[in-house]
Design a protein around this motif. Structure first.
Motif, PDB file in Angstrom:
ATOM      1  N   CYS A 310       0.836  -1.202   0.000  1.00  0.00           N
ATOM      2  CA  CYS A 310       0.000   0.000   0.000  1.00  0.00           C
ATOM      3  C   CYS A 310       0.876   1.259   0.000  1.00  0.00           C
ATOM      4  O   CYS A 310       0.641   2.207  -0.763  1.00  0.00           O
ATOM      5  CB  CYS A 310      -0.909  -0.022   1.229  1.00  0.00           C
ATOM      6  SG  CYS A 310      -2.158   1.258   1.268  1.00  0.00           S
ATOM      7  N   PHE A 311       1.894   1.255   0.828  1.00  0.00           N
ATOM      8  CA  PHE A 311       2.819   2.392   0.892  1.00  0.00           C
ATOM      9  C   PHE A 311       3.522   2.591  -0.446  1.00  0.00           C
ATOM     10  O   PHE A 311       3.685   3.741  -0.919  1.00  0.00           O
ATOM     11  CB  PHE A 311       3.846   2.151   2.004  1.00  0.00           C
ATOM     12  CG  PHE A 311       4.943   3.166   2.048  1.00  0.00           C
ATOM     13  CD1 PHE A 311       4.760   4.397   2.671  1.00  0.00           C
ATOM     14  CD2 PHE A 311       6.174   2.906   1.462  1.00  0.00           C
ATOM     15  CE1 PHE A 311       5.773   5.336   2.700  1.00  0.00           C
ATOM     16  CE2 PHE A 311       7.192   3.843   1.485  1.00  0.00           C
ATOM     17  CZ  PHE A 311       6.992   5.063   2.112  1.00  0.00           C
ATOM     18  N   CYS A 312       3.937   1.481  -1.070  1.00  0.00           N
ATOM     19  CA  CYS A 312       4.652   1.584  -2.346  1.00  0.00           C
ATOM     20  C   CYS A 312       3.757   2.163  -3.440  1.00  0.00           C
ATOM     21  O   CYS A 312       4.220   2.952  -4.274  1.00  0.00           O
ATOM     22  CB  CYS A 312       5.170   0.211  -2.770  1.00  0.00           C
ATOM     23  SG  CYS A 312       6.533  -0.416  -1.750  1.00  0.00           S
ATOM     24  N   VAL A 313       2.483   1.808  -3.450  1.00  0.00           N
ATOM     25  CA  VAL A 313       1.560   2.336  -4.458  1.00  0.00           C
ATOM     26  C   VAL A 313       1.423   3.845  -4.314  1.00  0.00           C
ATOM     27  O   VAL A 313       1.501   4.601  -5.290  1.00  0.00           O
ATOM     28  CB  VAL A 313       0.183   1.646  -4.349  1.00  0.00           C
ATOM     29  CG1 VAL A 313      -0.832   2.325  -5.259  1.00  0.00           C
ATOM     30  CG2 VAL A 313       0.301   0.165  -4.710  1.00  0.00           C
ATOM     31  N   ALA A 339      -8.687   6.542  -7.254  1.00  0.00           N
ATOM     32  CA  ALA A 339      -8.320   5.304  -7.936  1.00  0.00           C
ATOM     33  C   ALA A 339      -7.043   4.715  -7.345  1.00  0.00           C
ATOM     34  O   ALA A 339      -6.920   3.498  -7.159  1.00  0.00           O
ATOM     35  CB  ALA A 339      -8.146   5.556  -9.429  1.00  0.00           C
ATOM     36  N   VAL A 340      -6.074   5.589  -7.058  1.00  0.00           N
ATOM     37  CA  VAL A 340      -4.835   5.141  -6.413  1.00  0.00           C
ATOM     38  C   VAL A 340      -5.155   4.513  -5.056  1.00  0.00           C
ATOM     39  O   VAL A 340      -4.638   3.443  -4.699  1.00  0.00           O
ATOM     40  CB  VAL A 340      -3.848   6.309  -6.252  1.00  0.00           C
ATOM     41  CG1 VAL A 340      -2.660   5.889  -5.395  1.00  0.00           C
ATOM     42  CG2 VAL A 340      -3.377   6.794  -7.616  1.00  0.00           C
ATOM     43  N   ALA A 341      -6.016   5.177  -4.296  1.00  0.00           N
ATOM     44  CA  ALA A 341      -6.386   4.657  -2.981  1.00  0.00           C
ATOM     45  C   ALA A 341      -7.090   3.309  -3.091  1.00  0.00           C
ATOM     46  O   ALA A 341      -6.856   2.402  -2.289  1.00  0.00           O
ATOM     47  CB  ALA A 341      -7.282   5.664  -2.264  1.00  0.00           C
ATOM     48  N   ALA A 342      -7.957   3.161  -4.101  1.00  0.00           N
ATOM     49  CA  ALA A 342      -8.673   1.896  -4.286  1.00  0.00           C
ATOM     50  C   ALA A 342      -7.699   0.758  -4.610  1.00  0.00           C
ATOM     51  O   ALA A 342      -7.794  -0.343  -4.053  1.00  0.00           O
ATOM     52  CB  ALA A 342      -9.699   2.040  -5.403  1.00  0.00           C
ATOM     53  N   SER A 343      -6.742   1.032  -5.501  1.00  0.00           N
ATOM     54  CA  SER A 343      -5.750   0.012  -5.857  1.00  0.00           C
ATOM     55  C   SER A 343      -4.881  -0.351  -4.670  1.00  0.00           C
ATOM     56  O   SER A 343      -4.598  -1.530  -4.415  1.00  0.00           O
ATOM     57  CB  SER A 343      -4.876   0.506  -7.015  1.00  0.00           C
ATOM     58  OG  SER A 343      -5.644   0.738  -8.174  1.00  0.00           O
ATOM     59  N   ALA A 344      -4.447   0.672  -3.928  1.00  0.00           N
ATOM     60  CA  ALA A 344      -3.582   0.430  -2.774  1.00  0.00           C
ATOM     61  C   ALA A 344      -4.315  -0.335  -1.679  1.00  0.00           C
ATOM     62  O   ALA A 344      -3.763  -1.260  -1.072  1.00  0.00           O
ATOM     63  CB  ALA A 344      -3.067   1.760  -2.232  1.00  0.00           C
ATOM     64  N   THR A 345      -5.559   0.033  -1.435  1.00  0.00           N
ATOM     65  CA  THR A 345      -6.329  -0.627  -0.378  1.00  0.00           C
ATOM     66  C   THR A 345      -6.645  -2.070  -0.744  1.00  0.00           C
ATOM     67  O   THR A 345      -6.507  -2.984   0.084  1.00  0.00           O
ATOM     68  CB  THR A 345      -7.634   0.141  -0.103  1.00  0.00           C
ATOM     69  OG1 THR A 345      -7.320   1.493   0.215  1.00  0.00           O
ATOM     70  CG2 THR A 345      -8.398  -0.491   1.046  1.00  0.00           C
TER      71      THR A 345
END
Length: 522
Positions: A310-313, A339-345
């Motif tokens: 998650c941190f890396c994304v 969208a970034v948050a959705a992918s990371a989560t």
């Protein structure tokens, strides 16, 4: 989320309690690549003795199914550790072989009169269709006068009710109750009550005969069937509840089974190898008394890995955004960061589950390669898609990666992203077709597939190009995933959340591919 996933469950009765030994448990000695289908295999007595020493600590008795592959040594070894034996004779289509095995079994009974408590002539012969009911009865009748211990036959409860005449030939009825494998399996929470209810029906059908539950259990890993979820907690719950009912209502239970058997995964899928009370590799008790039971005992490590991803994304998103501050919307829009948050989560939550599923569900070189490639794509997809999203680039079409040279994308990162998309699509197609044509044994790849598909979908819909034509290959795959999703959900049932989830991910991937457009085609 991981705190919730790993919440331990408190049971009214410990599944395995040293103070109250099990009545009996099914035992097979096969480890690693050992299989009873290998006629040349002779399991070493030392290996069997090692297992029986541990089983004697938790059980009064063991049930065997065969006297081949070195299992004829079990009565002697069991007598040394104080275990009783329900000795099984594996009969089938070969009459000469049946007679030979019966002779050996009779000799073992006479040689170990204080150890062999009963003789089980055949197991699920009628279910498999290996013998007619007449031949089976004749075989039992030929063995029974030769021994002075109880003789029985074992089969699933439906076949006992169908062929009640076999009850006249046995001293007690040995019926198998495996609720997970029934045509309409109950939820694990209801399974013990379901088994007890059917046991009472079988008891009523055979008045005056004892009904031994010859097999009952629940898998700790594997695919979901209707509402029946294979999990550590559910396995422990079912064992605890069925044993409590047996104590309260005074009936005997033989649990299936002692050790996980990896060889069964080739024939029954992942779930076939995880019915044991003991781990098949380390030979350790899965649920020691006094230890909290969780589906994810290593959840802190799994959570840490998810947090790192998650941190890396977010780091990739921030680094890319700062390097290209002049790009127009949607780069700086709320939707892009969402969208970034959705992918990371999604990646952060599901990485640990994906790794767990890879370790439990991979079988053979092919299985490990498929699971490994899918998990690799699942880890790289959110990173690469985030970079493309924040750079204002599109999801590349297959032709831009594998097509004619003049239409290839010159961007290295877009090429890697395209390869990751192709790998994900091919594995998704393979799993979808497997769930259509060979569904009974197949696992649902919902965790790793979701990790990969969510970033692809957000990139396709936020940075999708409005120029060019829709590529044919993506359209074909999109159609396949749409049809597969519908079929899988209808075939598996709406109680199966793993099927529902997997179907939703197939639809998501199909919509992302359908959205794909490229100027290379034009």
């Amino acid at each position: 989320m991981w705190w919730w996933l790993a919440t331990p469950v408190a049971l009214t009765r410990a599944p395995i309690d040293d103070a109250s030994k099990l009545e009996c448990v099914s035992y097979a000695p096969f480890r690693n690549d050992q299989t009873p289908h290998d006629p040349t295999l002779i399991v070493k007595p030392e290996q069997i003795a090692e297992d029986l020493k541990e089983l004697a600590k938790v059980s009064k008795c063991i049930r065997t199914y065969s006297i081949d592959n070195g299992l004829d040594k079990v009565p002697e070894l069991a007598s040394r550790v104080g275990l009783k034996v329900l000795l099984g004779v594996w009969i089938g289509r070969d009459r000469a072989k049946n007679a030979q095995l019966a002779d050996i079994a009779v000799s073992l009974v006479k040689d170990h009169p204080g150890t062999v408590a009963a003789l089980i002539v055949g197991s699920e012969v009628l279910l498999r269709g290996d013998m007619t009911v007449g031949d089976l009865r004749q075989t039992i009748q030929s063995v029974k006068p030769r021994v002075d211990i109880p003789v029985t036959y074992a089969d699933v409860w439906e076949f006992w009710l169908r062929y009640r005449e076999v009850g006249a030939d046995v001293d007690f009825v040995t019926a198998h109750f495996l609720p997970y494998w029934e045509d309409v399996p109950p939820r694990a929470e209801d399974a013990a009550a379901h088994v007890d209810e059917i046991r009472k029906q079988v008891t009523a059908a055979f008045p005056g005969k004892e009904i031994l539950i010859g097999e009952t259990g629940w898998p700790s890993h594997g695919r979901m069937r209707d509402g029946a979820l294979a999990s550590r907690v559910n396995q422990a719950r079912f064992i605890s509840e069925i044993l409590e009912r047996a104590r309260r209502d005074n009936f005997r239970v033989n649990l299936f089974e002692a050790y996980d058997e990896p060889w069964k995964r080739r024939w029954e899928g992942t779930v076939g190898g995880y019915w044991g009370l003991f781990d098949g590799a380390e030979r350790k008790l899965k649920y020691p008394a006094g230890v909290a039971i969780s589906n994810y005992p290593f959840w802190k490590l799994q959570m840490a890995g998810g947090l790192l991803l998650c941190f890396c994304v977010f780091a990739v998103a921030g680094f890319t955004w700062k390097r290209q501050p002049a790009l127009p919307p949607p780069l700086t829009s709320v939707a892009s960061w969402a969208a970034v948050a959705a992918s990371a989560t999604a990646g952060g939550i599901l990485l640990g589950i994906g790794i767990d599923k890879m370790l439990q569900e991979s079988y053979g070189l092919g299985g490990w390669l498929v699971q490994g490639f899918l998990l690799t794509a699942a880890v790289t997809a959110p990173l690469l898609a985030t970079y493309a999203l924040m750079s204002g680039r599109e999801l590349p079409a297959f032709l831009e990666v594998l097509g004619p040279r003049k239409g290839l994308t010159p961007l290295f990162m877009s090429n890697i992203l395209g390869v990751t998309l192709i790998v994900t699509t091919l594995i998704a197609a393979q799993t979808a077709l497997s769930l259509i044509f060979d569904a009974r044994w197949r696992d649902f790849p919902f965790a790793a597939l979701t990790m990969a598909v969510v970033p692809f979908w957000t990139l396709a819909f936020l940075n999708g190009s409005k120029s060019g034509e829709r590529p044919l290959s993506e359209a074909v795959f999109a159609g396949l995933f749409a049809l597969a999703a519908i079929y899988i959900v209808l075939n598996e049932g709406f109680q199966n959340w793993q099927a529902m989830w997997t179907g939703a991910v197939y639809l998501l991937l199909g919509s992302a591919l359908w959205r794909a457009r490229t100027s290379a085609v034009a």
